[in-house]
Design an enzyme around this catalytic site. Structure first.
Site, PDB file in Angstrom:
ATOM      1  N   HIS A   1      21.323 100.285  46.966  1.00  0.00           N
ATOM      2  CA  HIS A   1      19.653 100.102  46.797  1.00  0.00           C
ATOM      3  C   HIS A   1      19.456 100.904  45.357  1.00  0.00           C
ATOM      4  CE1 HIS A   1      15.389 100.332  47.195  1.00  0.00           C
ATOM      5  NE2 HIS A   1      15.388  99.419  47.863  1.00  0.00           N
TER       6      HIS A   1
ATOM      7  N   ASP B   1      17.678  94.790  54.128  1.00  0.00           N
ATOM      8  CA  ASP B   1      18.136  93.181  54.554  1.00  0.00           C
ATOM      9  C   ASP B   1      19.056  93.361  55.424  1.00  0.00           C
ATOM     10  OD1 ASP B   1      16.225  92.284  52.831  1.00  0.00           O
ATOM     11  OD2 ASP B   1      17.420  92.592  51.218  1.00  0.00           O
TER      12      ASP B   1
HETATM   13  N1  ACO Z   1      28.661  96.226  47.542  1.00  0.00           N
HETATM   14  C1  ACO Z   1      29.921  96.842  46.911  1.00  0.00           C
HETATM   15  N2  ACO Z   1      29.778  97.737  46.018  1.00  0.00           N
HETATM   16  C2  ACO Z   1      28.247  98.293  45.628  1.00  0.00           C
HETATM   17  C3  ACO Z   1      27.349  97.587  46.262  1.00  0.00           C
HETATM   18  C4  ACO Z   1      27.394  96.778  47.280  1.00  0.00           C
HETATM   19  N3  ACO Z   1      26.451  96.292  47.933  1.00  0.00           N
HETATM   20  N4  ACO Z   1      25.868  98.038  45.802  1.00  0.00           N
HETATM   21  C5  ACO Z   1      26.470  99.019  44.837  1.00  0.00           C
HETATM   22  N5  ACO Z   1      27.767  98.915  44.787  1.00  0.00           N
HETATM   23  C6  ACO Z   1      28.694  99.602  43.530  1.00  0.00           C
HETATM   24  C7  ACO Z   1      28.529  99.022  42.467  1.00  0.00           C
HETATM   25  O1  ACO Z   1      29.606  98.110  42.277  1.00  0.00           O
HETATM   26  C8  ACO Z   1      28.712 100.144  41.454  1.00  0.00           C
HETATM   27  O2  ACO Z   1      30.183 100.628  41.377  1.00  0.00           O
HETATM   28  P1  ACO Z   1      30.597 100.816  39.958  1.00  0.00           P
HETATM   29  O3  ACO Z   1      29.765 102.275  39.561  1.00  0.00           O
HETATM   30  O4  ACO Z   1      31.960 101.013  40.406  1.00  0.00           O
HETATM   31  O5  ACO Z   1      30.492  99.824  39.064  1.00  0.00           O
HETATM   32  C9  ACO Z   1      27.766 101.247  42.067  1.00  0.00           C
HETATM   33  O6  ACO Z   1      28.014 100.885  43.548  1.00  0.00           O
HETATM   34  C10 ACO Z   1      26.271 101.410  41.756  1.00  0.00           C
HETATM   35  O7  ACO Z   1      25.789  99.898  41.871  1.00  0.00           O
HETATM   36  P2  ACO Z   1      24.711  99.474  40.787  1.00  0.00           P
HETATM   37  O8  ACO Z   1      24.989  98.025  41.135  1.00  0.00           O
HETATM   38  O9  ACO Z   1      24.922 100.069  39.415  1.00  0.00           O
HETATM   39  O10 ACO Z   1      23.516  99.880  41.752  1.00  0.00           O
HETATM   40  P3  ACO Z   1      22.067  99.360  41.090  1.00  0.00           P
HETATM   41  O11 ACO Z   1      21.021 100.325  41.451  1.00  0.00           O
HETATM   42  O12 ACO Z   1      21.998  98.648  39.604  1.00  0.00           O
HETATM   43  O13 ACO Z   1      21.714  98.065  42.162  1.00  0.00           O
HETATM   44  C11 ACO Z   1      21.657  96.740  44.047  1.00  0.00           C
HETATM   45  C12 ACO Z   1      21.376  97.845  43.225  1.00  0.00           C
HETATM   46  C13 ACO Z   1      21.371  95.516  43.095  1.00  0.00           C
HETATM   47  C14 ACO Z   1      20.732  96.505  45.009  1.00  0.00           C
HETATM   48  C15 ACO Z   1      23.174  96.684  44.517  1.00  0.00           C
HETATM   49  O14 ACO Z   1      23.363  97.553  45.405  1.00  0.00           O
HETATM   50  C16 ACO Z   1      23.584  95.384  44.961  1.00  0.00           C
HETATM   51  O15 ACO Z   1      24.171  94.428  44.430  1.00  0.00           O
HETATM   52  N6  ACO Z   1      23.473  95.313  46.457  1.00  0.00           N
HETATM   53  C17 ACO Z   1      23.742  93.976  47.144  1.00  0.00           C
HETATM   54  C18 ACO Z   1      22.581  93.023  47.327  1.00  0.00           C
HETATM   55  C19 ACO Z   1      21.478  93.487  48.140  1.00  0.00           C
HETATM   56  O16 ACO Z   1      21.615  94.117  49.357  1.00  0.00           O
HETATM   57  N7  ACO Z   1      20.198  93.623  47.853  1.00  0.00           N
HETATM   58  C20 ACO Z   1      18.845  94.070  48.660  1.00  0.00           C
HETATM   59  C21 ACO Z   1      18.332  94.948  48.160  1.00  0.00           C
HETATM   60  S1  ACO Z   1      17.293  95.691  48.809  1.00  0.00           S
HETATM   61  C22 ACO Z   1      15.936  94.574  49.047  1.00  0.00           C
HETATM   62  O17 ACO Z   1      15.615  94.028  48.085  1.00  0.00           O
HETATM   63  C23 ACO Z   1      14.875  94.764  50.335  1.00  0.00           C
END
Ligand code: ACO
Length: 374
Positions: free
Chosen positions: A260, A311
């Site tokens: 998140h 979610d």
């Molecule tokens: N699975 C695996 N790795 C993850 C996940 C995940 N779900 N979420 C974050 N990471 C990792 C990223 O790969 C990144 O790793 P790195 O630094 O080695 O590149 C690190 O954690 C930081 O993640 P970011 O993507 O930079 O975090 P950001 O704040 O930009 O993204 C997001 C948040 C888009 C929600 C992300 O966690 C994600 O894609 N999650 C899956 C989709 C999801 O569940 N969305 C629902 C959000 S909540 C809602 O809408 C109610």
């Protein structure tokens, strides 16, 4: 002014809000100052909707008036029903949700009236009619007859009734109500920011909510609850959960329902929803999905220190309730209409056109050459 780029507006504060906040002192999301978990245990979705839209919890008289208005606005027009009947059955229900709010804008003579009074009237229409239209498509695409809303039923009971023709046990209705409360609002997330951006050009509320729905559809935002269920369908049984996850992580794939932008050590909404996920699993005598989710959660925290977001427990709970997977995000829409609307009101009340800058890295200035010389 600075040239530093903040991709995804990471860490940028763009405006003030009085609607919601993750309060560090209680480590919880709050709506108008109230912790969401308290609201879930002590209030109905209608009370929370009133709170988000009006700023305070209602007293009995205010709540009855609000509920009466919501009930009186539930019916959709014959025109809307005909449109829904003619939508391709394979259309994604989120595209349908986006279209029906847009159609509401076509049908309303007040669409362009952005006065506070007209906006409250329009919010009530969108809030009350969207569930009816979504439930209509839920049935139509299965070849079933549309069920009209019933005024004696609560918001959540009525949605079950319009989808399935019956109302489940009160504990299941409560679990659904809780999910709506938890989905109702979350400050400047992608879809809310979209709604505020559209509003900032002084466009109308139907346009802003149509745009917000389009934004919510993506799997990195609301669409994740559907993707969580698709993941669980692939895993099938708890004994396959760990190996599936390790394989997925080795392939460097994102695990849906985890991570998140705001919460980095756990989404404060998850424990409440998880409790209701377990309750529904027990009532349905099916703990398979719950067991899978426990394993995935434990492994994700151990291996990546990434926690589940709302979610993750919500998707499988909706599945156990009988909803088709691609209707999970439209249910999120039904709830989030309240948050989007409150933000739209706030944006109109203190508007400044949202127009960020970009750093240009295209070609240098070039002279145009006529077509026959290129
Ligand atoms: N699975 C695996 N790795 C993850 C996940 C995940 N779900 N979420 C974050 N990471 C990792 C990223 O790969 C990144 O790793 P790195 O630094 O080695 O590149 C690190 O954690 C930081 O993640 P970011 O993507 O930079 O975090 P950001 O704040 O930009 O993204 C997001 C948040 C888009 C929600 C992300 O966690 C994600 O894609 N999650 C899956 C989709 C999801 O569940 N969305 C629902 C959000 S909540 C809602 O809408 C109610």
């Amino acid at each position: 002014m600075t040239d530093e780029i903040k991709k995804g507006l990471l860490g940028i504060v763009v405006d003030e809000t009085t609607i919601s906040q993750v309060m560090p002192e209680i480590n919880s999301l709050t709506y108008r100052g109230y912790a969401v978990q308290d609201l879930c245990e002590m209030c109905s979705f209608e009370e929370v909707a009133y709170l988000i839209l009006n700023g305070n919890l209602p007293n009995g008289i205010q709540l009855n008036k609000f509920k009466k208005e919501e009930k009186e606005n539930r019916n959709i027009t014959t025109n809307m029903r005909e449109i829904i009947k003619h939508i391709p059955k394979k259309a994604h229900p989120m595209d349908v949700s986006r279209t029906i709010v847009s159609v509401m804008g076509l049908e309303d003579k007040d669409t362009s009236d952005n006065s506070p009074k007209a906006n409250m009237r329009k919010i009530m229409k969108i809030f009350a009619k969207t569930p009816t239209a979504i439930a209509a498509f839920f049935r139509i695409r299965k070849g079933k007859k549309i069920i009209k809303p019933k005024k004696e039923l609560s918001f959540s009971e009525n949605f079950f009734y319009m989808c399935f023709g019956k109302i489940p046990q009160k504990e299941i209705v409560k679990a659904f109500d809780v999910s709506l409360i938890l989905y109702a609002e979350h400050s400047f997330n992608v879809s809310t920011f979209t709604a505020r951006t559209i509003t900032s050009s002084l466009s109308d509320i139907y346009s802003a909510i149509t745009g917000a729905i389009a934004s919510l559809k993506g799997p990195l935002h609301g669409g994740a609850n559907e993707e969580v269920m698709n993941m669980m369908k692939k895993i099938k049984t708890p004994n396959k959960a760990k190996s599936w996850l390790i394989d997925n992580l080795n392939k460097k794939q994102v695990v849906m329902g985890f991570g998140h932008r705001v919460y980095k050590s756990g989404d404060s909404r998850v424990p409440t929803m998880k409790k209701y996920f377990l309750k529904v699993s027990k009532l349905k005598k099916d703990k398979n999905l719950y067991k899978i989710s426990e394993i995935i959660e434990k492994e994700m925290i151990e291996k990546k220190n990434i926690h589940p977001n709302l979610d993750f427990p919500t998707g499988p709970t909706y599945h156990l309730m009988g909803f088709d997977t691609d209707f999970f995000t439209p249910i999120f829409v039904i709830a989030r209409i309240t948050g989007w609307s409150a933000h739209i009101i706030e944006q109109y009340a203190s508007n400044k056109l949202i127009r960020p800058l970009s750093k240009y890295k295209g070609s240098d200035h070039r002279k145009v050459v006529l077509l026959n010389q290129r």
